[in-house]
Scaffold this active site. Sequence first.
Site, PDB file in Angstrom:
ATOM      1  N   ARG A  50       0.838  -1.203   0.000  1.00  0.00           N
ATOM      2  CA  ARG A  50       0.000   0.000   0.000  1.00  0.00           C
ATOM      3  C   ARG A  50       0.877   1.259   0.000  1.00  0.00           C
ATOM      4  O   ARG A  50       1.844   1.356   0.774  1.00  0.00           O
ATOM      5  CB  ARG A  50      -0.900  -0.029   1.249  1.00  0.00           C
ATOM      6  CG  ARG A  50      -1.572   1.261   1.597  1.00  0.00           C
ATOM      7  CD  ARG A  50      -2.838   1.471   0.813  1.00  0.00           C
ATOM      8  NE  ARG A  50      -3.607   2.603   1.338  1.00  0.00           N
ATOM      9  CZ  ARG A  50      -4.305   3.427   0.571  1.00  0.00           C
ATOM     10  NH1 ARG A  50      -4.355   3.267  -0.745  1.00  0.00           N
ATOM     11  NH2 ARG A  50      -4.987   4.423   1.112  1.00  0.00           N
ATOM     12  N   LYS A  51       0.556   2.196  -0.881  1.00  0.00           N
ATOM     13  CA  LYS A  51       1.295   3.468  -0.936  1.00  0.00           C
ATOM     14  C   LYS A  51       0.409   4.595  -0.398  1.00  0.00           C
ATOM     15  O   LYS A  51      -0.768   4.690  -0.761  1.00  0.00           O
ATOM     16  CB  LYS A  51       1.664   3.829  -2.381  1.00  0.00           C
ATOM     17  CG  LYS A  51       2.276   2.697  -3.175  1.00  0.00           C
ATOM     18  CD  LYS A  51       3.764   2.569  -2.942  1.00  0.00           C
ATOM     19  CE  LYS A  51       4.347   1.483  -3.833  1.00  0.00           C
ATOM     20  NZ  LYS A  51       4.915   0.360  -3.114  1.00  0.00           N
ATOM     21  N   THR A  52       0.985   5.426   0.445  1.00  0.00           N
ATOM     22  CA  THR A  52       0.309   6.671   0.825  1.00  0.00           C
ATOM     23  C   THR A  52       1.351   7.787   0.804  1.00  0.00           C
ATOM     24  O   THR A  52       2.515   7.543   1.162  1.00  0.00           O
ATOM     25  CB  THR A  52      -0.329   6.605   2.229  1.00  0.00           C
ATOM     26  OG1 THR A  52       0.680   6.439   3.197  1.00  0.00           O
ATOM     27  CG2 THR A  52      -1.379   5.507   2.351  1.00  0.00           C
ATOM     28  N   GLN A  61       6.721   6.476  10.134  1.00  0.00           N
ATOM     29  CA  GLN A  61       7.263   6.099  11.439  1.00  0.00           C
ATOM     30  C   GLN A  61       6.227   5.480  12.368  1.00  0.00           C
ATOM     31  O   GLN A  61       6.514   4.532  13.098  1.00  0.00           O
ATOM     32  CB  GLN A  61       7.903   7.311  12.117  1.00  0.00           C
ATOM     33  CG  GLN A  61       9.248   7.676  11.499  1.00  0.00           C
ATOM     34  CD  GLN A  61       9.941   8.794  12.241  1.00  0.00           C
ATOM     35  OE1 GLN A  61       9.302   9.598  12.923  1.00  0.00           O
ATOM     36  NE2 GLN A  61      11.253   8.864  12.110  1.00  0.00           N
ATOM     37  N   THR A  95       2.338 -23.667  37.030  1.00  0.00           N
ATOM     38  CA  THR A  95       1.124 -22.839  37.049  1.00  0.00           C
ATOM     39  C   THR A  95       1.461 -21.355  36.879  1.00  0.00           C
ATOM     40  O   THR A  95       0.827 -20.640  36.094  1.00  0.00           O
ATOM     41  CB  THR A  95       0.364 -23.066  38.369  1.00  0.00           C
ATOM     42  OG1 THR A  95       0.085 -24.472  38.483  1.00  0.00           O
ATOM     43  CG2 THR A  95      -0.938 -22.297  38.404  1.00  0.00           C
ATOM     44  N   GLN A 118      -5.567  -1.640  12.197  1.00  0.00           N
ATOM     45  CA  GLN A 118      -5.235  -0.215  12.011  1.00  0.00           C
ATOM     46  C   GLN A 118      -4.364  -0.022  10.761  1.00  0.00           C
ATOM     47  O   GLN A 118      -4.589   0.907   9.978  1.00  0.00           O
ATOM     48  CB  GLN A 118      -4.488   0.280  13.258  1.00  0.00           C
ATOM     49  CG  GLN A 118      -4.363   1.782  13.352  1.00  0.00           C
ATOM     50  CD  GLN A 118      -5.686   2.452  13.713  1.00  0.00           C
ATOM     51  OE1 GLN A 118      -6.576   1.830  14.257  1.00  0.00           O
ATOM     52  NE2 GLN A 118      -5.807   3.705  13.365  1.00  0.00           N
ATOM     53  N   GLY A 121      -6.232  -0.019   7.657  1.00  0.00           N
ATOM     54  CA  GLY A 121      -7.211   1.058   7.506  1.00  0.00           C
ATOM     55  C   GLY A 121      -8.622   0.501   7.425  1.00  0.00           C
ATOM     56  O   GLY A 121      -8.959  -0.482   8.100  1.00  0.00           O
ATOM     57  N   GLU A 145     -10.063 -19.389  29.331  1.00  0.00           N
ATOM     58  CA  GLU A 145      -8.922 -20.016  30.031  1.00  0.00           C
ATOM     59  C   GLU A 145      -8.294 -19.061  31.064  1.00  0.00           C
ATOM     60  O   GLU A 145      -7.072 -18.968  31.179  1.00  0.00           O
ATOM     61  CB  GLU A 145      -7.869 -20.512  29.037  1.00  0.00           C
ATOM     62  CG  GLU A 145      -8.286 -21.741  28.270  1.00  0.00           C
ATOM     63  CD  GLU A 145      -8.333 -23.008  29.120  1.00  0.00           C
ATOM     64  OE1 GLU A 145      -7.658 -23.051  30.162  1.00  0.00           O
ATOM     65  OE2 GLU A 145      -9.050 -23.943  28.730  1.00  0.00           O
ATOM     66  N   THR A 147      -9.504 -15.118  32.522  1.00  0.00           N
ATOM     67  CA  THR A 147      -9.511 -13.799  31.884  1.00  0.00           C
ATOM     68  C   THR A 147      -8.194 -13.070  32.198  1.00  0.00           C
ATOM     69  O   THR A 147      -7.461 -13.436  33.124  1.00  0.00           O
ATOM     70  CB  THR A 147     -10.675 -12.931  32.423  1.00  0.00           C
ATOM     71  OG1 THR A 147     -10.489 -12.734  33.825  1.00  0.00           O
ATOM     72  CG2 THR A 147     -12.028 -13.570  32.156  1.00  0.00           C
TER      73      THR A 147
HETATM   74  C1  LIG Z   1     -14.926 -17.266  22.617  1.00  0.00           C
HETATM   75  C2  LIG Z   1     -15.157 -17.874  23.968  1.00  0.00           C
HETATM   76  C3  LIG Z   1     -15.065 -19.239  24.120  1.00  0.00           C
HETATM   77  C4  LIG Z   1     -15.258 -19.826  25.371  1.00  0.00           C
HETATM   78  N1  LIG Z   1     -15.144 -21.186  25.491  1.00  0.00           N
HETATM   79  C5  LIG Z   1     -15.383 -21.765  26.680  1.00  0.00           C
HETATM   80  C6  LIG Z   1     -15.302 -23.189  26.835  1.00  0.00           C
HETATM   81  O1  LIG Z   1     -14.990 -23.905  25.883  1.00  0.00           O
HETATM   82  N2  LIG Z   1     -15.565 -23.725  28.033  1.00  0.00           N
HETATM   83  C7  LIG Z   1     -15.908 -22.964  29.110  1.00  0.00           C
HETATM   84  O2  LIG Z   1     -16.147 -23.503  30.182  1.00  0.00           O
HETATM   85  N3  LIG Z   1     -15.988 -21.616  28.986  1.00  0.00           N
HETATM   86  C8  LIG Z   1     -15.743 -21.005  27.810  1.00  0.00           C
HETATM   87  N4  LIG Z   1     -15.833 -19.633  27.699  1.00  0.00           N
HETATM   88  C9  LIG Z   1     -16.279 -18.888  28.870  1.00  0.00           C
HETATM   89  C10 LIG Z   1     -15.152 -18.141  29.566  1.00  0.00           C
HETATM   90  O3  LIG Z   1     -14.325 -19.031  30.291  1.00  0.00           O
HETATM   91  C11 LIG Z   1     -15.788 -17.084  30.462  1.00  0.00           C
HETATM   92  O4  LIG Z   1     -16.444 -16.151  29.629  1.00  0.00           O
HETATM   93  C12 LIG Z   1     -14.757 -16.381  31.350  1.00  0.00           C
HETATM   94  O5  LIG Z   1     -14.294 -17.248  32.350  1.00  0.00           O
HETATM   95  C13 LIG Z   1     -15.330 -15.129  32.016  1.00  0.00           C
HETATM   96  O6  LIG Z   1     -16.506 -15.439  32.683  1.00  0.00           O
HETATM   97  P1  LIG Z   1     -17.822 -14.565  32.406  1.00  0.00           P
HETATM   98  O7  LIG Z   1     -18.057 -14.472  30.939  1.00  0.00           O
HETATM   99  O8  LIG Z   1     -18.898 -15.144  33.261  1.00  0.00           O
HETATM  100  O9  LIG Z   1     -17.432 -13.109  32.877  1.00  0.00           O
HETATM  101  P2  LIG Z   1     -17.675 -12.484  34.336  1.00  0.00           P
HETATM  102  O10 LIG Z   1     -17.251 -13.430  35.394  1.00  0.00           O
HETATM  103  O11 LIG Z   1     -19.036 -11.896  34.382  1.00  0.00           O
HETATM  104  O12 LIG Z   1     -16.609 -11.296  34.277  1.00  0.00           O
HETATM  105  C14 LIG Z   1     -16.777 -10.162  33.416  1.00  0.00           C
HETATM  106  C15 LIG Z   1     -15.507  -9.357  33.406  1.00  0.00           C
HETATM  107  O13 LIG Z   1     -15.228  -8.864  34.717  1.00  0.00           O
HETATM  108  C16 LIG Z   1     -13.964  -9.306  35.160  1.00  0.00           C
HETATM  109  N5  LIG Z   1     -14.059  -9.692  36.556  1.00  0.00           N
HETATM  110  C17 LIG Z   1     -14.971 -10.495  37.141  1.00  0.00           C
HETATM  111  N6  LIG Z   1     -14.720 -10.638  38.428  1.00  0.00           N
HETATM  112  C18 LIG Z   1     -13.613  -9.900  38.692  1.00  0.00           C
HETATM  113  C19 LIG Z   1     -12.847  -9.646  39.847  1.00  0.00           C
HETATM  114  N7  LIG Z   1     -13.136 -10.201  41.018  1.00  0.00           N
HETATM  115  N8  LIG Z   1     -11.776  -8.849  39.744  1.00  0.00           N
HETATM  116  C20 LIG Z   1     -11.436  -8.316  38.543  1.00  0.00           C
HETATM  117  N9  LIG Z   1     -12.127  -8.492  37.421  1.00  0.00           N
HETATM  118  C21 LIG Z   1     -13.186  -9.294  37.487  1.00  0.00           C
HETATM  119  C22 LIG Z   1     -13.629 -10.519  34.295  1.00  0.00           C
HETATM  120  O14 LIG Z   1     -12.216 -10.692  34.176  1.00  0.00           O
HETATM  121  C23 LIG Z   1     -14.272 -10.148  32.987  1.00  0.00           C
HETATM  122  O15 LIG Z   1     -13.414  -9.329  32.242  1.00  0.00           O
HETATM  123  C24 LIG Z   1     -15.594 -19.029  26.479  1.00  0.00           C
HETATM  124  C25 LIG Z   1     -15.668 -17.638  26.312  1.00  0.00           C
HETATM  125  C26 LIG Z   1     -15.443 -17.056  25.087  1.00  0.00           C
HETATM  126  C27 LIG Z   1     -15.510 -15.551  24.939  1.00  0.00           C
END
Ligand SMILES: Cc1cc2nc3c(=O)[nH]c(=O)nc-3n(C[C@H](O)[C@H](O)[C@H](O)COP(=O)(O)OP(=O)(O)OC[C@H]3O[C@@H](n4cnc5c(N)ncnc54)[C@H](O)[C@@H]3O)c2cc1C
Length: 187
Positions: A50-52, A61, A95, A118, A121, A145, A147
């Site tokens: 892409r040229k800009t 940069q 762990t 980004q 574009g 796995e 958050t």
């Molecule tokens: C694409 C996708 C695939 C998935 N696949 C699977 C699967 O195969 N098997 C399975 O079992 N689950 C699966 N999940 C579920 C996933 O594990 C949960 O969504 C995740 O553990 C978060 O739980 P929740 O959605 O209930 O969010 P919530 O618990 O409602 O939390 C919402 C937000 O608040 C934050 N939060 C909550 N409590 C606190 C705290 N005490 N301190 C700080 N921050 C906090 C969380 O980090 C999150 O960002 C999947 C989710 C997605 C998006």
Amino acid sequence: MPVENLLGHEGEGFKVAMSALDNGRYTVAAGAVGLIRACLEASLYYARERKTFGVDLGRHQLVKRMIALMAQRGEMARLLVYRAGWMKNQGLRNTRETSLAKWTACDAAFEAASDAVQIHGAYGYSDEYNVERYMRNAKGAVIYEGTREVHMLMQADYALGYRSDKPLRCELPAYDAERWQAETGNW
Ligand SMILES: Cc1cc2nc3c(=O)[nH]c(=O)nc-3n(C[C@H](O)[C@H](O)[C@H](O)COP(=O)(O)OP(=O)(O)OC[C@H]3O[C@@H](n4cnc5c(N)ncnc54)[C@H](O)[C@@H]3O)c2cc1C
């Protein structure tokens, strides 16, 4: 449930379930490293094509900054995944290291995917290029796995000494290449 059907010791099921996370999280971390690489490759290709303002996009940069961060974070994530994998191969409790690899790699993958969009574009925002899919996939990995917030809290607790890992009663065995080859026929 008949007592002869009991696997492991009574009351340790939660610990066993939690230790399984060290393996799922590892695969997610490794996948995120691959995603960063895909973002980098797509961005390099596009930035050279892409040229800009009369030059390749990659000559600007601020575009270079996004490319550099992708390369940097990709290598950081890769090395953390390799360290966790090496510990698994030794049969060591991992762990803390797997959590750090998962958190770092997934956050880095989301940043890389966002920057890849980004760099592309408006095309990046469309579904004509893969990068918008990379961004959605990367966000999923930041959530599942454990958050981002869960891993941040874990890492803070390790650093503060509020949390530590002791060897499990039954660790997965160390990797045995000869046995693996004999049993699977794979190299
Ligand atoms: C694409 C996708 C695939 C998935 N696949 C699977 C699967 O195969 N098997 C399975 O079992 N689950 C699966 N999940 C579920 C996933 O594990 C949960 O969504 C995740 O553990 C978060 O739980 P929740 O959605 O209930 O969010 P919530 O618990 O409602 O939390 C919402 C937000 O608040 C934050 N939060 C909550 N409590 C606190 C705290 N005490 N301190 C700080 N921050 C906090 C969380 O980090 C999150 O960002 C999947 C989710 C997605 C998006």
